[in-house]
Design an enzyme around this catalytic site. Structure first.
Site: not given
Length: 449
Positions: A290, A292
């Site tokens: 991910n 982020r």
């Protein structure tokens, strides 16, 4: 380069959370909001706020041009995407960079590479990170059947461009694959604009463990320990904790090494998370990266005493990390409970007006909320309205404190999943720390309290 004014391309609790750190750092903030969100706290808490469109996300929070125009109008010099929405959209990151703004996240090409599950899988194989036996992209049924026979049943059918559990399907036989392949392609096209599928061997009764990393782009990539994320409903996380309650220390350290290797292999910069599936024998496999900030980042913040948003901003400013791996410590135990506006029995969203919203307070309790008493919860967005994070010196103490915190949570006007969260805390498997991703797939024991 020091960031002076940050536009937050997101909403709700994560916007409020980013604003809090910016206030401490003396950075001005700009909120963007849709018509449905005009009265939510994040709009009021930001230094400036710009309306970007009607309620539907396609006309507001996914409207790249409206967001970039808001940045230009307000003189923002950086954009933080939060999580969800445009946070893992490589095109958005590229547009931000092309306008001369600083994107608080990894380079656009890294987002694009790791956002495509087939590409990400290939990069991890090249880097020597363990991956689940599986395929490249698959477009035709005959090809899928042949691959499935080679991998071995059951297989997990996934959308190549997908994420968050959407489009995943366990297939246990050739006949089941024939029945489900076309519909899986249709869902992939509808949700992600790409009908390409891929398959992996289905790992029975796995645990979902992820490693938080931070990289400064100047040669330093560090891990910030792991989070256990196995309490899931329909492949969506409900409760997270750190440290993981039962994996062996040698497994932990191997996970850390693999996560750092994965980040370095793609030239990662910023905060990110490398997710793994861990089987019953503690063999682990790369699941996804991910690119982020994660919803569950407060769990890591509680056990390390680090501010991940502050670190994101420092790295985005081009600064080197001021600490080394040996300086980072994990102390105590933390758990995060995602508070959803939903029926806890039928798991359906419960929009409406919050007649009462009184979160718990006290030692070791942190609540990141995007609403307040009187707020309207609309059907247009994810139903998560808050996160309750609880910390104590031991896991046992954290569970005790969590029960008191959830008991003290006052929510009325809508239904919430707080009763479900309380029930999870009473399950023997959870208490013993011996649970996996299947815990919520069966009826739970009634609350003892």
């Amino acid at each position: 380069m020091n960031i002076k004014k940050l536009l937050i391309a997101n909403r709700g609790e994560i916007a409020c959370r980013i604003i809090r750190t910016c206030r401490e750092l003396g950075i001005q903030t700009v909120a963007v909001y849709s018509e449905a969100d005009q009265d939510l706290p994040f709009v009021r808490e930001a230094d400036e706020a710009v309306w970007i469109g009607p309620a539907p996300v396609a006309q507001s929070y996914l409207n790249m041009e409206a967001i970039l125009e808001a940045a230009k109008k307000t003189g923002a010099d950086a954009v933080h995407p939060g999580y969800g929405l445009l946070s893992e959209n490589g095109e958005f990151a590229r547009k931000v960079e092309k306008t001369g703004l600083t994107f608080v996240g990894p380079p656009a090409n890294v987002i694009t590479q790791m956002g495509d599950k087939v590409t990400a899988r290939q990069r991890m194989m090249e880097a020597g990170v363990p991956v689940i036996p599986g395929t490249e992209g698959v477009q035709h049924l005959e090809e899928a059947i042949q691959h499935a026979k080679e991998i071995g049943w059951p297989v997990m059918l996934k959308a190549s461009a997908g994420g968050g559990g959407i489009g995943m399907q366990v297939v246990k036989s050739e006949e089941a694959l024939k029945q489900s392949f076309a519909s899986a392609q249709g869902r992939a096209q509808a949700y992600f604009g790409d009908s390409t599928l891929y398959m992996e061997r289905f790992v029975e009764s796995p645990r979902h463990v992820e490693v938080q990393i931070i990289a400064d782009g100047k040669g330093k990539t560090l891990h910030l320990f792991e989070r256990e994320c196995s309490i899931q409903r329909r492949n969506q996380k409900v409760l997270e904790e750190s440290p993981s309650p039962s994996i062996r220390q040698e497994t932990r350290e191997a996970l850390y090494r693999a996560a750092v290797k994965a980040a370095e292999a793609v030239g990662y910069v910023g905060a990110g998370t490398v997710e793994f599936l861990v089987d019953a024998n503690e063999r682990f496999y790369f699941l996804e990266m991910n690119t982020r900030l994660q919803v569950e980042h407060p769990v890591t913040e509680m056990v390390t005493s680090l501010d991940l948003v502050a670190l994101q901003l420092e790295v985005a400013e081009g600064k080197a990390l001021s600490f080394d791996q040996s300086d980072v410590r994990s102390m105590g135990h933390a758990m995060e409970y995602r508070i959803y506006a939903e029926d806890p029995e039928r798991f359906l969203p419960s929009p409406g007006t919050l007649e009462v919203f009184h979160p718990p307070q006290g030692e070791g309790i942190r609540v990141d909320a995007g609403v307040e008493t009187g707020s309207k919860v609309t059907p247009y967005y994810d139903p998560m309205i808050a996160k309750c994070v609880v910390y104590a010196e031991t896991r046992e103490e954290t569970i005790i404190r969590s029960k008191k915190a959830l008991d003290a949570f006052a929510i009325s006007g809508i239904k919430s999943n707080v009763p479900l969260l309380k029930k999870i805390l009473d399950q023997p498997e959870f208490i013993q720390g011996q649970y996996n991703t299947l815990l919520l797939s069966k009826p739970l024991q009634s609350n003892k309290r």
